[in-house]
Design a protein around this motif. Sequence first.
Motif, PDB file in Angstrom:
ATOM      1  N   PRO A 112       5.302  -9.127   7.716  1.00 56.50           N
ATOM      2  CA  PRO A 112       4.109  -8.120   7.894  1.00 56.50           C
ATOM      3  C   PRO A 112       3.222  -8.252   6.428  1.00 56.50           C
ATOM      4  N   HIS A 113       3.944  -8.385   5.277  1.00 60.08           N
ATOM      5  CA  HIS A 113       3.374  -8.654   4.003  1.00 60.08           C
ATOM      6  C   HIS A 113       2.152  -9.578   4.125  1.00 60.08           C
ATOM      7  N   GLN A 133       3.208  -8.533  15.949  1.00 54.56           N
ATOM      8  CA  GLN A 133       4.301  -9.012  15.137  1.00 54.56           C
ATOM      9  C   GLN A 133       4.408  -8.299  13.928  1.00 54.56           C
ATOM     10  N   ILE A 134       3.358  -7.793  13.172  1.00 57.57           N
ATOM     11  CA  ILE A 134       3.501  -6.892  12.141  1.00 57.57           C
ATOM     12  C   ILE A 134       4.220  -5.735  12.484  1.00 57.57           C
ATOM     13  N   ALA A 160      -7.448  -1.611   6.864  1.00 54.44           N
ATOM     14  CA  ALA A 160      -6.077  -1.427   7.375  1.00 54.44           C
ATOM     15  C   ALA A 160      -5.178  -2.455   6.744  1.00 54.44           C
ATOM     16  N   CYS A 161      -5.515  -3.695   6.965  1.00 54.35           N
ATOM     17  CA  CYS A 161      -4.864  -5.069   6.491  1.00 54.35           C
ATOM     18  C   CYS A 161      -4.658  -5.107   5.165  1.00 54.35           C
ATOM     19  N   LYS A 162      -5.798  -4.780   4.270  1.00 51.38           N
ATOM     20  CA  LYS A 162      -5.836  -4.566   2.806  1.00 51.38           C
ATOM     21  C   LYS A 162      -4.671  -3.490   2.462  1.00 51.38           C
ATOM     22  N   LYS A 163      -4.792  -2.376   3.002  1.00 51.47           N
ATOM     23  CA  LYS A 163      -4.103  -1.134   2.625  1.00 51.47           C
ATOM     24  C   LYS A 163      -2.355  -1.746   2.732  1.00 51.47           C
ATOM     25  N   LEU A 164      -2.130  -2.260   4.115  1.00 51.42           N
ATOM     26  CA  LEU A 164      -0.851  -2.508   4.219  1.00 51.42           C
ATOM     27  C   LEU A 164      -0.373  -3.560   3.181  1.00 51.42           C
ATOM     28  N   PHE A 165      -1.044  -4.641   3.013  1.00 51.12           N
ATOM     29  CA  PHE A 165      -0.735  -5.776   2.003  1.00 51.12           C
ATOM     30  C   PHE A 165      -0.578  -5.126   0.654  1.00 51.12           C
ATOM     31  N   ILE A 173       1.062   0.716  11.852  1.00 57.76           N
ATOM     32  CA  ILE A 173       0.464   1.147  13.028  1.00 57.76           C
ATOM     33  C   ILE A 173      -0.875   1.240  12.858  1.00 57.76           C
ATOM     34  N   SER A 174      -1.545   1.467  11.532  1.00 60.13           N
ATOM     35  CA  SER A 174      -2.873   1.447  11.214  1.00 60.13           C
ATOM     36  C   SER A 174      -3.469   0.028  11.633  1.00 60.13           C
ATOM     37  N   VAL A 175      -2.711  -0.913  11.104  1.00 66.73           N
ATOM     38  CA  VAL A 175      -3.209  -2.215  11.404  1.00 66.73           C
ATOM     39  C   VAL A 175      -3.334  -2.739  12.883  1.00 66.73           C
TER      40      VAL A 175
END
Length: 128
Positions: free
Chosen positions: A11-12, A44-45, A99-104, A85-87
């Motif tokens: 996921p990272h 998959q994330i 959303a992707c930047k925040k998860l990363f 979940i946001s991604v």
Amino acid sequence: LFLIIFMWTPPHFWALALFREGDYAAAGVPMLPNVAGPDETRKQILIYALALLPVTFLPVFLGVTGLIYGAGAAILSAVFLFYAISVYRNREGERADRACKKLFGFSILWLFLVFALIPVERLIGALT
């Protein structure tokens, strides 16, 4: 600890690959968004984020850590799952990229803090 990193890695890096998809494609690096598409990557994330939850608590179940680690890991993992979940939900435009930047970004902090909880708990236990 290896298993935590193993489950954390997809996921990272897939979050990074989603908002840098063009860069990976231009470099010829076959990241999941380029191979299976962004929707499958988002799915998959989320799957890996959900699978990471019980793995994160293995140190507690194995008796290596205790309540401090367990409570901290629970809070951190809830935030990690929130971002995953946001991604999954935000699929287009600036909201999706954000959303992707925040998860990363959070995933880096998550890994550091989850691992830091182990010696912190040991230190606190040694002081009492």
